[in-house]
Design a protein around this motif. Structure first.
Motif: not given
Length: 218
Positions: A1-2, A38-43, A69-70, A105-106
C-alpha cells in the motif's frame, strides 16, 4: 500500500519483482477506515497532505497490524527519526531505483529490518552516556552484527556457534538497557556501536542525496 505518487509505476512494474499493488490512501485515517488486512506493507510517505506526524502514523499502522517502510525524499531527518523510532522496518529514498524499493518492500513483508547505515544518522547519537562495559568479544560481535552481518555470518567470522552469537546479542542489549540506552532494533545497536567508538560513524545522509540513482555525482 503506497501513500505517495508512485502508485502507477508500482502497479505496472511491481509484479515482476514479486510485489503486488493493493491501492493507495491519502491519509492513515483513510487506510484504517478501509478495513483490516488491506495489505502486508505500507510504504508510508513521511509528508502527507493532512500534516500528520510520521511517528504517529507509523505507530498507528503498526498497532493495526501493518509493517511499515518509510518512503521519503530524505531531506527531513526528523521525519525519518520519528518513523524509525516508532517501528518502521526501513527507509526507501524516492531517489532510489524502483527495483531497490521493490526489494525493500519484499524484505519488510518478510519481517526483515533493513539496515540503512547511512540513514542511521537520522537518529540522534547520545553525546553523554553511561558506558555499557562490553567485553572485547562482545564488542567484536556487535561490530559485525550491527554493520549488517547475520548471526550465522558472525558465528563463522568469530569461529563460535550461532547460538553463542545469539546469547551475546541478548547480553549486549541487556547491558545497553541497564545503562539507560535501549537497543531493541538492529539500527539502534549500530548507533550504540558508533557511540561506543566500536564502529566508525556513517557517511552523512546529505552526501548520499547528492548522488544520482546510478551512483554518479550530480
Amino acid at each position: 500500500m503506497l501513500m505517495n505518487g508512485m502508485e502507477v509505476s508500482l502497479h505496472r512494474e511491481g509484479k515482476p519483482f514479486g510485489v503486488t499493488y493493493a491501492g493507495k490512501a491519502p491519509t492513515v485515517d483513510a487506510l484504517l477506515n478501509a478495513g483490516r488486512n488491506v495489505c502486508d506493507v505500507v510504504a508510508l510517505d513521511l509528508q502527507l497532505a493532512d500534516g500528520s506526524r510520521p511517528g504517529d502514523n507509523t505507530a498507528r499502522l503498526i498497532s493495526a497490524g501493518y509493517k511499515v517502510l518509510a518512503f521519503t525524499v530524505g531531506t527531513n531527518q526528523a521525519h525519518i527519526h520519528e518513523a524509525l523510532a516508532n517501528g518502521a522496518l526501513g527507509v526507501s529514498l524516492k531517489t532510489e531505483p524502483l527495483a531497490e524499493t521493490f526489494s525493500k518492500l519484499r524484505r519488510v513483508a518478510a519481517g526483515e529490518t533493513i539496515d540503512e547505515i547511512q540513514l542511521a544518522t537520522a537518529i540522534e547519537l547520545d553525546t553523554e552516556f553511561v558506558e555499557a562495559n562490553l567485553s572485547e568479544r562482545e564488542k567484536e560481535c556487535l561490530a559485525l552484527y550491527a554493520t549488517g552481518f547475520g548471526q550465522d555470518q558472525v558465528a563463522l567470522r568469530m569461529n563460535i556457534a550461532s547460538s553463542t552469537v545469539k546469547t551475546n546479542i541478548v547480553r549486549i542489549r541487556e547491558k545497553f538497557a541497564a545503562a539507560g540506552r535501549p537497543a531493541d532494533t538492529k539500527i539502534k545497536l549500530y548507533i550504540r556501536a558508533v557511540e561506543e567508538g566500536i564502529v566508525p560513524p556513517p557517511q552523512p545522509l546529505n552526501k548520499r542525496l547528492r548522488r544520482s540513482p546510478k551512483g554518479t555525482a550530480q
